[in-house]
Design an enzyme around this catalytic site. Sequence first.
Site, PDB file in Angstrom:
ATOM      1  N   HIS A 151       3.320   4.848   1.285  1.00  0.00           N
ATOM      2  CA  HIS A 151       2.450   4.204   1.793  1.00  0.00           C
ATOM      3  C   HIS A 151       2.207   3.357   3.159  1.00  0.00           C
ATOM      4  O   HIS A 151       2.004   2.162   3.293  1.00  0.00           O
ATOM      5  CB  HIS A 151       1.928   2.877   0.541  1.00  0.00           C
ATOM      6  N   THR A 191       2.318  -5.392  -3.579  1.00  0.00           N
ATOM      7  CA  THR A 191       2.782  -6.253  -2.245  1.00  0.00           C
ATOM      8  C   THR A 191       3.972  -5.323  -1.123  1.00  0.00           C
ATOM      9  O   THR A 191       4.148  -4.116  -1.725  1.00  0.00           O
ATOM     10  CB  THR A 191       4.048  -7.390  -2.963  1.00  0.00           C
ATOM     11  N   THR A 205      -5.962  -6.889   4.566  1.00  0.00           N
ATOM     12  CA  THR A 205      -7.131  -5.712   3.571  1.00  0.00           C
ATOM     13  C   THR A 205      -7.208  -6.804   2.556  1.00  0.00           C
ATOM     14  O   THR A 205      -6.467  -7.367   1.586  1.00  0.00           O
ATOM     15  CB  THR A 205      -6.433  -4.286   3.386  1.00  0.00           C
TER      16      THR A 205
END
EC number: 1.1.1.27
Length: 323
Positions: free
Chosen positions: A177, A121, A230
């Site tokens: 990220h 998440t 995604t």
Amino acid sequence: MSKNHQKVVLVGDGQVGSAYAYALVQQGLAEELAIVNLSKEQAEGDALDLEDATVFTAPKQVYQADHHACADADLVVICAGAAQKPGETRLDLVGKNLEIMKQITKSIMATGFDGILLLATNPVDVLTYAVQKISGLPASRVISSGTSLDSARLRIALAKKLGVSPLDISANVMAEHGDSEFAAYSSATVGGKPLLQICEEQGISNDELLKIEDDVRHKAYEIINRKGFTAYGVATCLMRITRAILRDENAVLPVGAYIDGEYGIKDNYLGTPAVINASGISKVIEVPLNERESEAMTKSAEALKKIATDGMTKVGLVNYLIK
């Protein structure tokens, strides 16, 4: 972790979660898969659908469950949370997803869970840091997908540029990220040969490499702008990490790992290669970085730590910051 019967619990059966569950079934990983989701009907539907697929892969119990299923799980994979929308950055999700992670983590730990947590998440670095603090589990057993997907995207982009297979490229995207990530080109190799040497021989400029890095950084936005989310890439990354854990592979993978001294950084979660096995992260591989990369790593860490600290304070988790 039992070698004969392994149990995985998936928390969050949205686009990423359902794709992960399918990948898990396709790979024949784990003998038991429990799916926990806000909509029980959706989880039940996916469980029934996946059950049919097991006939062609490997026997597996697949069923809808609640958080109590975590009590004896080897691995809990968390994909729950608000999804990134077109125009949003991953860090825009901090407040709402920290609140969600707080509730999920407390529910999981209340069952007596003592396995490994794997998160996807977003913003995954910040949330993994918070989940580790809340859970009290050893940092080696709280992992995120980190920059595994970004590294895959980098290998694909370089493979296209160089006309080789991405399987023959060793290259890592590191740190967040997200928007402060960077490509560690100085340590990258192609068939064992330094990438930068190959680029020099082929007349590929530094500007071209930086363009590839930027394209990798923004690829998720390109996908989200076209299809709204995604799923397949990150779900497959989660499957690969799961396989390394359940099969005790000692695989070196780029993941979100707890950093406490490596790269000159303390108490943070960042994307870096690490050794993954049945114990979780057995070792962080500290990649040699050049000056540009080292500065990028430090800046990313500082930004993420501030966001984590501010976010956890706002949702009433300030007491966990001192642990």
